[in-house]
Design a protein around this motif. Structure first.
Motif, mmCIF file in Angstrom:
data_model
loop_
_atom_site.group_PDB
_atom_site.id
_atom_site.type_symbol
_atom_site.label_atom_id
_atom_site.label_comp_id
_atom_site.label_asym_id
_atom_site.label_seq_id
_atom_site.Cartn_x
_atom_site.Cartn_y
_atom_site.Cartn_z
ATOM 1 N N ASN A 271 0.828 -1.207 0.000
ATOM 2 C CA ASN A 271 0.000 0.000 0.000
ATOM 3 C C ASN A 271 0.865 1.262 0.000
ATOM 4 O O ASN A 271 2.080 1.198 0.160
ATOM 5 C CB ASN A 271 -0.974 -0.013 1.188
ATOM 6 C CG ASN A 271 -0.226 0.013 2.513
ATOM 7 O OD1 ASN A 271 0.767 0.737 2.671
ATOM 8 N ND2 ASN A 271 -0.679 -0.779 3.462
ATOM 9 N N PHE A 272 0.221 2.408 -0.214
ATOM 10 C CA PHE A 272 0.969 3.662 -0.352
ATOM 11 C C PHE A 272 1.796 3.991 0.886
ATOM 12 O O PHE A 272 2.908 4.495 0.790
ATOM 13 C CB PHE A 272 0.024 4.821 -0.670
ATOM 14 C CG PHE A 272 -0.405 4.860 -2.103
ATOM 15 C CD1 PHE A 272 0.536 5.068 -3.108
ATOM 16 C CD2 PHE A 272 -1.730 4.680 -2.458
ATOM 17 C CE1 PHE A 272 0.156 5.099 -4.442
ATOM 18 C CE2 PHE A 272 -2.125 4.714 -3.787
ATOM 19 C CZ PHE A 272 -1.182 4.918 -4.784
ATOM 20 N N HIS A 273 1.239 3.700 2.081
ATOM 21 C CA HIS A 273 1.979 4.048 3.290
ATOM 22 C C HIS A 273 3.297 3.284 3.370
ATOM 23 O O HIS A 273 4.346 3.856 3.667
ATOM 24 C CB HIS A 273 1.117 3.802 4.531
ATOM 25 C CG HIS A 273 0.015 4.794 4.650
ATOM 26 N ND1 HIS A 273 0.240 6.106 5.004
ATOM 27 C CD2 HIS A 273 -1.309 4.697 4.403
ATOM 28 C CE1 HIS A 273 -0.907 6.764 4.985
ATOM 29 N NE2 HIS A 273 -1.863 5.929 4.621
ATOM 30 N N ALA A 316 -5.546 10.993 -2.423
ATOM 31 C CA ALA A 316 -5.004 12.171 -1.742
ATOM 32 C C ALA A 316 -5.366 12.144 -0.255
ATOM 33 O O ALA A 316 -4.536 12.448 0.609
ATOM 34 C CB ALA A 316 -5.518 13.448 -2.405
ATOM 35 N N ARG A 317 -6.607 11.760 0.046
ATOM 36 C CA ARG A 317 -7.017 11.675 1.462
ATOM 37 C C ARG A 317 -6.252 10.574 2.178
ATOM 38 O O ARG A 317 -5.771 10.764 3.293
ATOM 39 C CB ARG A 317 -8.528 11.413 1.563
ATOM 40 C CG ARG A 317 -9.370 12.682 1.607
ATOM 41 C CD ARG A 317 -10.754 12.435 2.194
ATOM 42 N NE ARG A 317 -11.495 11.429 1.447
ATOM 43 C CZ ARG A 317 -12.172 11.683 0.320
ATOM 44 N NH1 ARG A 317 -12.205 12.907 -0.170
ATOM 45 N NH2 ARG A 317 -12.830 10.723 -0.302
ATOM 46 N N GLU A 318 -6.125 9.419 1.506
ATOM 47 C CA GLU A 318 -5.439 8.263 2.104
ATOM 48 C C GLU A 318 -3.994 8.609 2.454
ATOM 49 O O GLU A 318 -3.466 8.164 3.477
ATOM 50 C CB GLU A 318 -5.494 7.092 1.114
ATOM 51 C CG GLU A 318 -4.836 5.805 1.619
ATOM 52 C CD GLU A 318 -4.672 4.760 0.515
ATOM 53 O OE1 GLU A 318 -5.393 4.834 -0.507
ATOM 54 O OE2 GLU A 318 -3.795 3.891 0.662
ATOM 55 N N THR A 319 -3.335 9.388 1.605
ATOM 56 C CA THR A 319 -1.899 9.627 1.771
ATOM 57 C C THR A 319 -1.581 11.012 2.326
ATOM 58 O O THR A 319 -0.423 11.291 2.638
ATOM 59 C CB THR A 319 -1.187 9.499 0.407
ATOM 60 O OG1 THR A 319 -1.768 10.458 -0.498
ATOM 61 C CG2 THR A 319 -1.340 8.109 -0.173
ATOM 62 N N SER A 320 -2.593 11.872 2.437
ATOM 63 C CA SER A 320 -2.381 13.279 2.816
ATOM 64 C C SER A 320 -1.367 13.962 1.902
ATOM 65 O O SER A 320 -0.552 14.773 2.346
ATOM 66 C CB SER A 320 -1.916 13.398 4.277
ATOM 67 O OG SER A 320 -2.795 12.716 5.131
ATOM 68 N N LEU A 321 -1.418 13.615 0.625
ATOM 69 C CA LEU A 321 -0.502 14.202 -0.352
ATOM 70 C C LEU A 321 -1.290 14.579 -1.609
ATOM 71 O O LEU A 321 -2.280 13.920 -1.928
ATOM 72 C CB LEU A 321 0.573 13.183 -0.759
ATOM 73 C CG LEU A 321 1.661 12.878 0.264
ATOM 74 C CD1 LEU A 321 2.425 11.619 -0.145
ATOM 75 C CD2 LEU A 321 2.621 14.061 0.418
ATOM 76 N N PRO A 322 -0.836 15.602 -2.359
ATOM 77 C CA PRO A 322 -1.489 15.883 -3.635
ATOM 78 C C PRO A 322 -1.340 14.686 -4.565
ATOM 79 O O PRO A 322 -0.271 14.076 -4.627
ATOM 80 C CB PRO A 322 -0.746 17.110 -4.168
ATOM 81 C CG PRO A 322 0.512 17.201 -3.393
ATOM 82 C CD PRO A 322 0.256 16.535 -2.077
ATOM 83 N N CYS A 323 -2.380 14.377 -5.282
ATOM 84 C CA CYS A 323 -2.405 13.196 -6.135
ATOM 85 C C CYS A 323 -2.875 13.604 -7.527
ATOM 86 O O CYS A 323 -3.969 14.158 -7.673
ATOM 87 C CB CYS A 323 -3.336 12.164 -5.498
ATOM 88 S SG CYS A 323 -3.392 10.634 -6.393
ATOM 89 N N CYS A 324 -2.027 13.353 -8.544
ATOM 90 C CA CYS A 324 -2.317 13.808 -9.909
ATOM 91 C C CYS A 324 -2.243 12.651 -10.892
ATOM 92 O O CYS A 324 -1.474 11.717 -10.685
ATOM 93 C CB CYS A 324 -1.278 14.841 -10.362
ATOM 94 S SG CYS A 324 -1.196 16.325 -9.359
ATOM 95 N N ASP A 325 -3.023 12.736 -11.973
ATOM 96 C CA ASP A 325 -2.746 11.907 -13.140
ATOM 97 C C ASP A 325 -2.112 12.829 -14.171
ATOM 98 O O ASP A 325 -2.801 13.667 -14.770
ATOM 99 C CB ASP A 325 -4.024 11.275 -13.692
ATOM 100 C CG ASP A 325 -3.723 10.391 -14.891
ATOM 101 O OD1 ASP A 325 -2.755 10.679 -15.624
ATOM 102 O OD2 ASP A 325 -4.452 9.400 -15.100
#
Lengths: 342, 342
Positions: A271-273, A316-325
Motif C-alpha cells: 500500500n501507499f503508506h 489524496a485523502r489516504e496519503t495526505s498528499l497531492p495526487c495527480c494523473d
C-alpha cells in the motif's frame, strides 16, 4: 571504473516499429513521439506490425528524400535483443544513408552484418544503452542544488512521464529545472543521460551522482526513476539510484489497475503508506530531508474524468498528499506542494 | 544479458602486495593466505610497502625457481584500478614465465603494455572480476535447497570470513554445504563464483540466483555477502544480492570498533535492531521465512579473550541472538542456532 553517454542523435528521426502489435513493446517510440513529436518525420513498420503512432509510413528512400537523418529502433523488448527480422531494415537504413540509434542491451555493432554495413557506408551506429563515461562508486557527499526523483510501486508505471511533466511545469513557472534521463527512451527524448541499468553494479550510485551534479541552490534536477524497491529483479538499481540522487523530494508513481507486479510475478504491490515509508527510509541515508511530495496515478483504465477525479481524491485523502494523473490533468498540484515544501 | 566466471588459477601463488601500508588494502592477499595458505609460495613487495603476510619475500626469478605458477594481484584498492607503479612488476612476472591473475575492476588486458607483454610471452592474464556467463534479470522464483547469506553493518566487516567459517563448521557436522563467492578474494579462495559488483546493474539479482541454484532440500549454500544496505556507495549491490539469494537465514557481521562507516564517509552505523529489521524486511520480499540467526562480531581491537567474551555476551543479550567472533572462538553457536531454527 566505468561509463555514461551524452548522446548526439541527429534529427529528424524515422521511428522503427518492427512488427510489434502491442504499444507497450513500442514504448520507446511512443515516448519519443509524445515528447519530441516535432523531431519525428515518420515511422517504418514491417508486415504484421499493427502499432501506429500516427506518423507517415515511409520507405527508407522516402525518409532520405524528406531529410531524415537517423532511424531509431523504437522497440523495448524483454531482454533487449535485436530480432532477426529487423536486420535487413537496419542494413537498408545504413545503405540509404541514415545513422541508426538503439537503446537495446544487445549492441547493433555486435551483429556482424550490421557492423560491416556501417563500415562500408560510413554511417554511425549509436548505442545509447552502452555507457561510455568513467564512473566511480558513489561518494555520498552532499551537492548543492535540489533534486526530485520519481519512484515506483512497480516498473512501467509512469516515472519517466511524470518527471518530464514536472520539468515542463517547473519551467513554465520560471523555475530552473532539468530532466535527467536514466533509461533509453528518456535519453532519446532529452538527448543525454545514463542508462543506469547498464552500468556496472558497483557504480550505480556513482553514476546517479554524476548524472545530477552540483548546481545552483535554486536549480532542480528532475531525475527519471527506474524499477521499484518492491521488484525482485530490479530493486538494486532502484536503491542505488535513490542513494546517488540524494533526492530532496520524491513522487511515488503507481498504475491504479495493478495490485500485483506486472509480468510473470506473484508479488503483491504494497500500500501507499508502506511505499512512502520504504522510499523515505532509503533516501534518508544520503539526504535526511528527503520526503515524498506527491502521488502520480495512472488512471487510464477509468472511462470518464469524473471517476478519475474521485480516485485521485480518495488517494489524496489516504496519503495526505497531492495526487495527480499527469496525462489526464497535469502535475500542477504536485508542483505547488513541491515549491511550498522545499 | 551478461556474465560469470569459473576461474582456473594455477597454484602455487606469488602474492603481489605493491607498496601498501595498510593490511585492509591487501585484504585479497590476506584472505588467500588465511584460507589457502598451502597454495601461497611467497610475497612480492615494492619499496615502501610495509604490509607483511609472513610469506617469504621473493624476486620474480626466485619465484620461478621455486615453481610458482601465478602472480596474484593481492590488492583491493578503492575503484579497483591498476596503479602506475605496479606495471613493471606485472610485465616482469609475465616475462619471468608466470601467469598474472587480478580481481580488479580495471582489466590487466586493457593496459597496452601488459597486453603486449602477455602476447609476447604467451602467458595468461586471468581477470576474475570480469563476468563471462550470460545472466538474466532475477525471476524471484523459489528454488529448493537452503541458503544462508552473511550481511554487514558496513563493508569489510568479515562477511567472507564468516561465510567460510560457517561452511567449514557445517561440513564438520556432516551437513552438505557450499561456500558461494561473490567477490574477488572469495573467488580466488574457492576457485569459482561471481564478482557480483561487476555484473551489469540490471542483472544483480539474476546473477545471485544463478550463483545459488536449485539444490537438494537438505543442502546449504553459504553465500558471501557484499557491501551493506547502509552504505551509500554499494547498497544497490547488497539489495540485489539479498533478493536473488532468497536467504532462509542471515548472519549480521559487524566490526566492534566502528561507529561510523569505514573510509571517507560521515555516516553512522545503525544499531543492531535497525540492521536486523532492515535486512529482514528486504529479504522477505523474496523469502517470507527469512530471519537473522546470529551476529558475527570482529573483536580484534580487544587484547584479551575475557574482554572479547564479555562483549559477545553483551551483544547476545542485546539482540537475543548467538554472537560469535569467528576468528577468535569459531561460529559453533551460530551454527547450533541455524540448525535448530531451519
Amino acid at each position: 571504473m566505468q561509463a555514461s553517454t551524452e548522446t548526439q542523435v541527429q534529427p529528424p528521426y524515422l521511428l522503427f516499429l518492427g512488427d510489434v502489435t502491442d504499444i507497450t513493446d513500442a514504448k520507446t517510440a511512443a515516448g519519443i513521439k509524445q515528447w519530441r513529436g516535432e523531431l519525428c518525420g515518420g515511422q517504418l513498420r514491417l508486415p504484421g506490425g499493427t502499432v501506429d503512432l500516427g506518423l507517415p509510413d515511409l520507405t527508407l528512400t522516402q525518409a532520405v528524400e524528406r531529410g531524415i537523418k537517423t532511424m531509431i529502433i523504437g522497440i523495448a523488448n524483454d531482454g533487449g535483443f535485436i530480432a532477426e527480422n529487423w536486420i535487413a531494415s537496419i542494413i537498408g537504413a545504413l545503405e540509404a544513408g541514415l545513422d541508426v540509434a538503439s537503446g537495446l542491451h544487445e549492441r547493433l555493432g555486435d551483429v556482424p552484418a550490421i557492423a560491416a554495413a556501417a563500415k562500408r557506408t560510413g554511417r554511425q551506429l549509436i548505442e545509447v544503452r552502452q555507457p561510455e563515461n568513467i564512473f566511480k562508486p558513489g561518494s555520498g557527499k552532499k551537492r548543492s542544488g535540489k533534486r526530485l526523483l520519481t519512484v515506483g510501486t512497480d516498473c512501467a508505471v509512469g516515472k519517466k512521464y511524470t518527471a518530464l511533466a514536472i520539468e515542463k511545469e517547473l519551467r513554465k513557472r520560471g523555475v530552473k529545472a532539468d530532466f535527467r534521463a536514466t533509461g533509453q527512451t528518456g535519453i532519446f527524448i532529452s538527448g543525454r543521460g545514463v542508462a543506469i541499468d547498464s552500468v556496472v553494479a558497483d557504480f550505480i550510485s556513482g553514476a546517479a551522482e554524476w548524472l545530477s551534479p552540483e548546481n545552483t541552490p535554486d536549480h532542480w534536477d528532475v531525475v527519471e526513476g527506474q524499477g521499484s524497491l518492491f521488484h525482485p529483479s530490479y530493486a538494486g538499481v532502484t536503491l542505488g539510484l535513490v542513494h546517488g540522487t540524494q533526492p530532496d523530494a520524491m513522487v511515488v508513481c503507481h498504475d491504479a489497475r495493478r495490485s500485483t507486479l506486472m509480468g510473470d510475478y506473484d508479488f503483491p504491490i504494497p500500500n501507499f503508506h508502506t511505499c512512502i515509508d520504504t522510499y523515505v527510509a532509503a533516501a534518508r541515508l544520503t539526504n535526511p530531508r528527503a520526503r515524498v511530495v506527491g502521488i502520480s496515478l495512472n488512471t487510464s483504465h477509468l472511462k470518464d474524468d469524473r471517476e478519475a477525479r474521485q480516485l485521485l481524491e480518495v488517494t489524496a485523502r489516504e496519503t495526505s498528499l497531492p495526487c495527480c494523473d499527469p496525462i489526464r490533468f497535469g502535475v500542477g498540484e504536485i508542483v505547488d506542494n513541491l515549491l511550498r515544501q522545499t
